[in-house]
Design an enzyme around this catalytic site. Structure first.
Site, PDB file in Angstrom:
ATOM      1  N   SER A 173       0.793  -1.242   0.000  1.00  8.67           N
ATOM      2  CA  SER A 173       0.000   0.000   0.000  1.00  8.67           C
ATOM      3  C   SER A 173       0.815   1.277   0.000  1.00  8.67           C
ATOM      4  O   SER A 173       0.261   2.352  -0.242  1.00  8.67           O
ATOM      5  CB  SER A 173      -0.944   0.023   1.200  1.00  8.67           C
ATOM      6  OG  SER A 173      -2.148  -0.587   0.858  1.00  8.67           O
ATOM      7  N   LYS A 197       0.469   3.372  -2.943  1.00  9.74           N
ATOM      8  CA  LYS A 197      -0.710   4.230  -3.157  1.00  9.74           C
ATOM      9  C   LYS A 197      -0.343   5.709  -3.076  1.00  9.74           C
ATOM     10  O   LYS A 197      -0.986   6.556  -3.699  1.00  9.74           O
ATOM     11  CB  LYS A 197      -1.793   3.893  -2.121  1.00  9.74           C
ATOM     12  CG  LYS A 197      -2.369   2.491  -2.325  1.00  9.74           C
ATOM     13  CD  LYS A 197      -3.259   2.063  -1.171  1.00  9.74           C
ATOM     14  CE  LYS A 197      -3.806   0.649  -1.426  1.00  9.74           C
ATOM     15  NZ  LYS A 197      -4.478   0.080  -0.262  1.00  9.74           N
ATOM     16  N   TYR A 211      -2.285  -2.440 -10.830  1.00  9.90           N
ATOM     17  CA  TYR A 211      -2.381  -2.265  -9.373  1.00  9.90           C
ATOM     18  C   TYR A 211      -1.599  -3.356  -8.630  1.00  9.90           C
ATOM     19  O   TYR A 211      -0.835  -3.064  -7.708  1.00  9.90           O
ATOM     20  CB  TYR A 211      -3.861  -2.260  -8.960  1.00  9.90           C
ATOM     21  CG  TYR A 211      -4.056  -2.274  -7.459  1.00  9.90           C
ATOM     22  CD1 TYR A 211      -3.853  -1.117  -6.694  1.00  9.90           C
ATOM     23  CD2 TYR A 211      -4.409  -3.442  -6.792  1.00  9.90           C
ATOM     24  CE1 TYR A 211      -4.000  -1.141  -5.312  1.00  9.90           C
ATOM     25  CE2 TYR A 211      -4.561  -3.470  -5.416  1.00  9.90           C
ATOM     26  CZ  TYR A 211      -4.356  -2.318  -4.680  1.00  9.90           C
ATOM     27  OH  TYR A 211      -4.505  -2.351  -3.313  1.00  9.90           O
ATOM     28  N   TYR A 237      -4.427   2.999   7.773  1.00 13.82           N
ATOM     29  CA  TYR A 237      -5.680   2.233   7.782  1.00 13.82           C
ATOM     30  C   TYR A 237      -6.671   2.840   8.783  1.00 13.82           C
ATOM     31  O   TYR A 237      -6.617   4.042   9.041  1.00 13.82           O
ATOM     32  CB  TYR A 237      -5.407   0.750   8.095  1.00 13.82           C
ATOM     33  CG  TYR A 237      -4.407   0.116   7.152  1.00 13.82           C
ATOM     34  CD1 TYR A 237      -4.684   0.023   5.791  1.00 13.82           C
ATOM     35  CD2 TYR A 237      -3.202  -0.370   7.598  1.00 13.82           C
ATOM     36  CE1 TYR A 237      -3.779  -0.563   4.917  1.00 13.82           C
ATOM     37  CE2 TYR A 237      -2.287  -0.963   6.729  1.00 13.82           C
ATOM     38  CZ  TYR A 237      -2.584  -1.048   5.393  1.00 13.82           C
ATOM     39  OH  TYR A 237      -1.699  -1.617   4.521  1.00 13.82           O
ATOM     40  N   VAL A 278       0.751  -3.860   3.920  1.00 11.62           N
ATOM     41  CA  VAL A 278       0.564  -5.143   4.616  1.00 11.62           C
ATOM     42  C   VAL A 278       1.792  -6.057   4.605  1.00 11.62           C
ATOM     43  O   VAL A 278       1.787  -7.082   5.269  1.00 11.62           O
ATOM     44  CB  VAL A 278      -0.649  -5.942   4.069  1.00 11.62           C
ATOM     45  CG1 VAL A 278      -1.951  -5.302   4.464  1.00 11.62           C
ATOM     46  CG2 VAL A 278      -0.545  -6.135   2.581  1.00 11.62           C
TER      47      VAL A 278
HETATM   48  N1  GLU Z   1      -1.774  -5.483  -2.465  1.00 11.62           N
HETATM   49  C1  GLU Z   1      -2.497  -5.353  -1.241  1.00 11.62           C
HETATM   50  C2  GLU Z   1      -3.984  -5.516  -1.471  1.00 11.62           C
HETATM   51  O1  GLU Z   1      -4.497  -4.960  -2.379  1.00 11.62           O
HETATM   52  C3  GLU Z   1      -2.190  -4.021  -0.640  1.00 11.62           C
HETATM   53  C4  GLU Z   1      -2.855  -3.863   0.676  1.00 11.62           C
HETATM   54  C5  GLU Z   1      -2.108  -3.039   1.652  1.00 11.62           C
HETATM   55  O2  GLU Z   1      -0.885  -3.027   1.700  1.00 11.62           O
HETATM   56  O3  GLU Z   1      -2.812  -2.375   2.428  1.00 11.62           O
HETATM   57  O4  GLU Z   1      -4.653  -6.195  -0.758  1.00 11.62           O
END
Ligand code: GLU
Length: 305
Positions: free
Chosen positions: A61, A64, A188, A240, A258
């Site tokens: 994430s 992002k 993604y 989060y 994550v």
């Molecule tokens: N690739 C992970 C997903 O889409 C990223 C989630 C994350 O790191 O919060 O579930």
């Protein structure tokens, strides 16, 4: 500083036993929960590291944040925030049900999966071009030309990522993405599988701390407004559904993933990269959070004080 970091890594190792490595993406389950490392870069370019700081991990994430930078650079804030909100949420990062209620017109923010799939779609370029631009941008920010994505982790997520698939179909149904669902998910999943170590992450942190200027080259890649938007969204939504408590207890604009990485940026002062794959219930590195909390107290880093 080095002694402080060594001490904090040692101390916070005690938290590891309360966390768990993410395994919903099967390959992430192979990470060693005992790993814990940190790297700090100050605005003079001094680098301090401790623990397992030079192991590569997929940024998940944390990507992002980079996707949001490019989407805003390419389309402008107005266009981006028409399709994704800027509100924090108490929903988990991979929640989808609000996309299917009548007033759920767009994802809450660009730091949850639904929002990030939209920002990735807003990056200029077709398919692989988007990914290549993301990679090029990261290589410029970090000065590390070897940055790439991990094919195995990408395939592991592609094979099992049905919840993200469901999210992307809802986004498509709402007209929030233009590409075919599988095509945008491919980018993604690849962007989530980009590999870095704590030092690369700290370089992103110091880049943001210096208002979008690359530390080594002095090159300005983000305008001040975009930089403050990114910092604000990280502060309100980067950790989060723990972002509120994190703001109170740590107060450093941060984004976690994550796989156990945390990107943190102390405006005008420091970039910080942390890695510790044992996660708490929210999906944040449990010992990484401990290190950042202690660092914030020790060095008075909260932006709210
Ligand atoms: N690739 C992970 C997903 O889409 C990223 C989630 C994350 O790191 O919060 O579930």
């Amino acid at each position: 500083m080095k002694e402080l970091l060594d001490g904090l890594v040692e101390k916070n190792k005690a938290l590891i036993k309360y966390g768990q490595v993410a395994n919903y993406i099967p390959l992430l389950g192979n990470a060693d929960p005992k790993d814990l490392g940190v790297c700090i870069i100050d605005n003079l370019g001094s680098i301090y590291s401790s623990g397992i700081y030079n192991k590569k991990f997929t940024i998940q994430s944390i990507s992002k944040v980079i996707a949001l930078m490019l989407a805003i650079m390419d389309k402008g804030e107005e266009e981006v925030f028409k399709k994704v909100g800027m509100e924090p949420t108490d929903e988990p990062f991979n929640s989808l049900y609000k996309l299917d209620i009548p007033y759920g017109d767009k994802p809450a923010n660009p730091m949850i999966n639904a929002g990030a799939i939209v920002t990735t779609s807003l990056i200029n370029g077709n398919g692989e071009e988007k990914l290549n631009r993301l990679l090029e941008f990261l290589r410029k920010i970090t000065g590390n030309d070897t940055i790439n994505y991990n094919e195995e982790v990408y395939l592991s997520e592609k094979t099992t990522g049905n919840k993200n698939r469901a999210i992307a179909y809802l986004l498509k149904n709402k007209g929030l993405i233009e590409e075919k669902v599988e095509d945008i998910l491919d980018i993604y999943f690849k962007q989530c599988s980009i590999e870095m170590d704590c030092q690369d992450i700290a370089k992103i942190g110091i880049f943001l701390a210096n208002k979008g200027r690359v530390l080594n080259t002095g090159e300005k890649l983000l305008d001040n407004k975009t930089n403050s938007t990114i910092i604000a969204i990280m502060t309100t939504s980067g950790m989060y559904d723990f972002s509120g408590e994190y703001a109170v207890r740590v107060g450093i604009p941060s984004k976690s993933g994550v796989s156990g990485g945390i990107l943190a940026s102390v405006p005008n002062r420091l970039g910080i990269g942390v890695y510790g794959p044992a996660l708490d219930q929210y999906g944040n590195s449990i010992a990484g959070y401990g290190i950042l909390k202690d660092l914030s107290e020790e060095l008075n880093l909260s932006i709210f004080t």
